[in-house]
Design a protein around this motif. Sequence first.
Motif, PDB file in Angstrom:
ATOM      1  N   TRP A 105      47.704  47.086   2.841  1.00  0.00           N
ATOM      2  CA  TRP A 105      48.998  47.379   3.475  1.00  0.00           C
ATOM      3  C   TRP A 105      49.546  48.723   3.030  1.00  0.00           C
ATOM      4  O   TRP A 105      50.145  49.455   3.828  1.00  0.00           O
ATOM      5  CB  TRP A 105      50.000  46.258   3.200  1.00  0.00           C
ATOM      6  CG  TRP A 105      49.758  45.090   4.088  1.00  0.00           C
ATOM      7  CD1 TRP A 105      49.212  43.901   3.754  1.00  0.00           C
ATOM      8  CD2 TRP A 105      50.014  45.026   5.492  1.00  0.00           C
ATOM      9  NE1 TRP A 105      49.117  43.088   4.852  1.00  0.00           N
ATOM     10  CE2 TRP A 105      49.606  43.746   5.932  1.00  0.00           C
ATOM     11  CE3 TRP A 105      50.548  45.909   6.425  1.00  0.00           C
ATOM     12  CZ2 TRP A 105      49.715  43.347   7.257  1.00  0.00           C
ATOM     13  CZ3 TRP A 105      50.670  45.500   7.743  1.00  0.00           C
ATOM     14  CH2 TRP A 105      50.254  44.234   8.145  1.00  0.00           C
ATOM     15  N   GLY A 106      49.327  49.093   1.767  1.00  0.00           N
ATOM     16  CA  GLY A 106      49.785  50.399   1.303  1.00  0.00           C
ATOM     17  C   GLY A 106      49.056  51.538   1.989  1.00  0.00           C
ATOM     18  O   GLY A 106      49.661  52.531   2.412  1.00  0.00           O
ATOM     19  N   ALA A 125      44.768  58.341  15.897  1.00  0.00           N
ATOM     20  CA  ALA A 125      44.257  58.517  14.535  1.00  0.00           C
ATOM     21  C   ALA A 125      44.827  57.466  13.597  1.00  0.00           C
ATOM     22  O   ALA A 125      44.102  56.886  12.775  1.00  0.00           O
ATOM     23  CB  ALA A 125      44.586  59.922  14.026  1.00  0.00           C
ATOM     24  N   ALA A 126      46.125  57.190  13.727  1.00  0.00           N
ATOM     25  CA  ALA A 126      46.753  56.170  12.880  1.00  0.00           C
ATOM     26  C   ALA A 126      46.153  54.794  13.154  1.00  0.00           C
ATOM     27  O   ALA A 126      45.863  54.031  12.218  1.00  0.00           O
ATOM     28  CB  ALA A 126      48.265  56.154  13.107  1.00  0.00           C
ATOM     29  N   LEU A 127      45.958  54.470  14.413  1.00  0.00           N
ATOM     30  CA  LEU A 127      45.366  53.172  14.759  1.00  0.00           C
ATOM     31  C   LEU A 127      43.908  53.073  14.311  1.00  0.00           C
ATOM     32  O   LEU A 127      43.457  52.010  13.875  1.00  0.00           O
ATOM     33  CB  LEU A 127      45.483  52.918  16.255  1.00  0.00           C
ATOM     34  CG  LEU A 127      46.894  52.616  16.768  1.00  0.00           C
ATOM     35  CD1 LEU A 127      46.905  52.538  18.280  1.00  0.00           C
ATOM     36  CD2 LEU A 127      47.424  51.346  16.157  1.00  0.00           C
ATOM     37  N   ALA A 128      43.181  54.170  14.405  1.00  0.00           N
ATOM     38  CA  ALA A 128      41.785  54.160  13.949  1.00  0.00           C
ATOM     39  C   ALA A 128      41.716  53.914  12.444  1.00  0.00           C
ATOM     40  O   ALA A 128      40.913  53.097  11.980  1.00  0.00           O
ATOM     41  CB  ALA A 128      41.104  55.474  14.309  1.00  0.00           C
ATOM     42  N   LEU A 129      42.552  54.602  11.692  1.00  0.00           N
ATOM     43  CA  LEU A 129      42.575  54.379  10.246  1.00  0.00           C
ATOM     44  C   LEU A 129      42.985  52.947   9.933  1.00  0.00           C
ATOM     45  O   LEU A 129      42.385  52.300   9.068  1.00  0.00           O
ATOM     46  CB  LEU A 129      43.522  55.358   9.563  1.00  0.00           C
ATOM     47  CG  LEU A 129      43.610  55.165   8.047  1.00  0.00           C
ATOM     48  CD1 LEU A 129      42.355  55.709   7.384  1.00  0.00           C
ATOM     49  CD2 LEU A 129      44.833  55.816   7.482  1.00  0.00           C
ATOM     50  N   THR A 130      43.971  52.439  10.643  1.00  0.00           N
ATOM     51  CA  THR A 130      44.415  51.063  10.437  1.00  0.00           C
ATOM     52  C   THR A 130      43.282  50.084  10.697  1.00  0.00           C
ATOM     53  O   THR A 130      43.058  49.152   9.914  1.00  0.00           O
ATOM     54  CB  THR A 130      45.608  50.753  11.357  1.00  0.00           C
ATOM     55  OG1 THR A 130      46.688  51.631  11.020  1.00  0.00           O
ATOM     56  CG2 THR A 130      46.062  49.317  11.219  1.00  0.00           C
ATOM     57  N   GLY A 131      42.550  50.286  11.771  1.00  0.00           N
ATOM     58  CA  GLY A 131      41.430  49.403  12.081  1.00  0.00           C
ATOM     59  C   GLY A 131      40.351  49.445  11.015  1.00  0.00           C
ATOM     60  O   GLY A 131      39.815  48.402  10.617  1.00  0.00           O
ATOM     61  N   ILE A 132      40.036  50.638  10.542  1.00  0.00           N
ATOM     62  CA  ILE A 132      39.006  50.774   9.509  1.00  0.00           C
ATOM     63  C   ILE A 132      39.452  50.099   8.216  1.00  0.00           C
ATOM     64  O   ILE A 132      38.687  49.362   7.584  1.00  0.00           O
ATOM     65  CB  ILE A 132      38.680  52.266   9.274  1.00  0.00           C
ATOM     66  CG1 ILE A 132      37.956  52.836  10.486  1.00  0.00           C
ATOM     67  CG2 ILE A 132      37.854  52.450   8.016  1.00  0.00           C
ATOM     68  CD1 ILE A 132      37.829  54.339  10.470  1.00  0.00           C
ATOM     69  N   VAL A 133      40.700  50.325   7.820  1.00  0.00           N
ATOM     70  CA  VAL A 133      41.200  49.749   6.571  1.00  0.00           C
ATOM     71  C   VAL A 133      41.286  48.231   6.672  1.00  0.00           C
ATOM     72  O   VAL A 133      40.872  47.513   5.753  1.00  0.00           O
ATOM     73  CB  VAL A 133      42.566  50.370   6.194  1.00  0.00           C
ATOM     74  CG1 VAL A 133      43.213  49.631   5.044  1.00  0.00           C
ATOM     75  CG2 VAL A 133      42.387  51.837   5.847  1.00  0.00           C
ATOM     76  N   PHE A 134      41.818  47.719   7.784  1.00  0.00           N
ATOM     77  CA  PHE A 134      41.882  46.262   7.955  1.00  0.00           C
ATOM     78  C   PHE A 134      40.478  45.654   7.996  1.00  0.00           C
ATOM     79  O   PHE A 134      40.243  44.581   7.445  1.00  0.00           O
ATOM     80  CB  PHE A 134      42.652  45.877   9.212  1.00  0.00           C
ATOM     81  CG  PHE A 134      44.125  45.765   9.003  1.00  0.00           C
ATOM     82  CD1 PHE A 134      44.660  45.148   7.896  1.00  0.00           C
ATOM     83  CD2 PHE A 134      45.001  46.267   9.949  1.00  0.00           C
ATOM     84  CE1 PHE A 134      46.019  45.056   7.702  1.00  0.00           C
ATOM     85  CE2 PHE A 134      46.366  46.174   9.766  1.00  0.00           C
ATOM     86  CZ  PHE A 134      46.878  45.565   8.637  1.00  0.00           C
ATOM     87  N   GLY A 135      39.545  46.334   8.645  1.00  0.00           N
ATOM     88  CA  GLY A 135      38.170  45.838   8.686  1.00  0.00           C
ATOM     89  C   GLY A 135      37.545  45.791   7.302  1.00  0.00           C
ATOM     90  O   GLY A 135      36.883  44.808   6.940  1.00  0.00           O
ATOM     91  N   ALA A 136      37.750  46.850   6.521  1.00  0.00           N
ATOM     92  CA  ALA A 136      37.205  46.868   5.157  1.00  0.00           C
ATOM     93  C   ALA A 136      37.855  45.791   4.301  1.00  0.00           C
ATOM     94  O   ALA A 136      37.177  45.089   3.540  1.00  0.00           O
ATOM     95  CB  ALA A 136      37.419  48.247   4.534  1.00  0.00           C
ATOM     96  N   GLY A 137      39.178  45.639   4.435  1.00  0.00           N
ATOM     97  CA  GLY A 137      39.875  44.588   3.685  1.00  0.00           C
ATOM     98  C   GLY A 137      39.393  43.204   4.081  1.00  0.00           C
ATOM     99  O   GLY A 137      39.203  42.336   3.217  1.00  0.00           O
ATOM    100  N   LEU A 160      51.022  54.188   4.332  1.00  0.00           N
ATOM    101  CA  LEU A 160      51.066  55.606   3.960  1.00  0.00           C
ATOM    102  C   LEU A 160      49.969  56.420   4.639  1.00  0.00           C
ATOM    103  O   LEU A 160      50.224  57.504   5.156  1.00  0.00           O
ATOM    104  CB  LEU A 160      50.949  55.746   2.444  1.00  0.00           C
ATOM    105  CG  LEU A 160      52.081  55.107   1.637  1.00  0.00           C
ATOM    106  CD1 LEU A 160      51.803  55.223   0.146  1.00  0.00           C
ATOM    107  CD2 LEU A 160      53.406  55.754   1.988  1.00  0.00           C
ATOM    108  N   GLY A 161      48.755  55.895   4.629  1.00  0.00           N
ATOM    109  CA  GLY A 161      47.637  56.615   5.228  1.00  0.00           C
ATOM    110  C   GLY A 161      47.745  56.720   6.735  1.00  0.00           C
ATOM    111  O   GLY A 161      47.417  57.750   7.325  1.00  0.00           O
ATOM    112  N   GLY A 162      48.203  55.645   7.383  1.00  0.00           N
ATOM    113  CA  GLY A 162      48.352  55.671   8.838  1.00  0.00           C
ATOM    114  C   GLY A 162      49.382  56.698   9.282  1.00  0.00           C
ATOM    115  O   GLY A 162      49.140  57.466  10.218  1.00  0.00           O
ATOM    116  N   VAL A 163      50.505  56.720   8.588  1.00  0.00           N
ATOM    117  CA  VAL A 163      51.542  57.710   8.923  1.00  0.00           C
ATOM    118  C   VAL A 163      51.021  59.123   8.653  1.00  0.00           C
ATOM    119  O   VAL A 163      51.196  60.024   9.479  1.00  0.00           O
ATOM    120  CB  VAL A 163      52.830  57.433   8.112  1.00  0.00           C
ATOM    121  CG1 VAL A 163      53.807  58.583   8.231  1.00  0.00           C
ATOM    122  CG2 VAL A 163      53.473  56.137   8.583  1.00  0.00           C
TER     123      VAL A 163
END
Length: 193
Positions: free
Chosen positions: A35-36, A150-162, A40-43
């Motif tokens: 979530w952090g 870009a924000a959604l792509a990062l969110t997808g990658i981070v949620f997938g890894a988590g 922060l990374g998505g924004v």
Amino acid sequence: MARGEHTRKWLWRWKKNPLRRRDDIVEAWIVLAVWGIVALGGVSAGLVTALAGDEMFARQRAERQSVAAVLLNDVPRTVTALGTTTDHRLASVRWTTPSGSARTGRTQVSSGLKAGAEITVWQDGQGRLALAPPSSSTAAVESGFLGATAALALTGIVFGAGAAVRYRLDRRRIDGWGVEWDLVGPRWSHRTG
């Protein structure tokens, strides 16, 4: 459900509990990190991408200039299979560069024009034909779209890894329960006979 009960259930991994396992603590930190990073990374990714896109579009508007050109051949209207006409077609044009040399090339022009018609084309700093640069408002919308993507792509990658890490933790917990059941289960099963 009362608000306090929901908060207690949501934070159960962070409270001292004799049933809390090491994997539960690891999972709590993973959820917090995911979530952090998303927040922060998505924004950050969105803003950096949007600003880079806006700079690129501004550079295009600054470097490209419109010039008058002459159409070298007729551009007939084309009727598609659905009965509609297409607005633009590829055609040959001749124009003069800022240095005064004449050039010819192919670009998209409106259909239905006759040879010899004067049209406006766009050229880059080297005198090559280019697409018209986007207006300020169009560039802002496109930059915003690129930033959101870009924000959604990062969110997808981070949620997938988590999710992948949490899946591995779940598998480890299930395997641990299986081992423990193999030790305890025979004591609970009473065989008659």
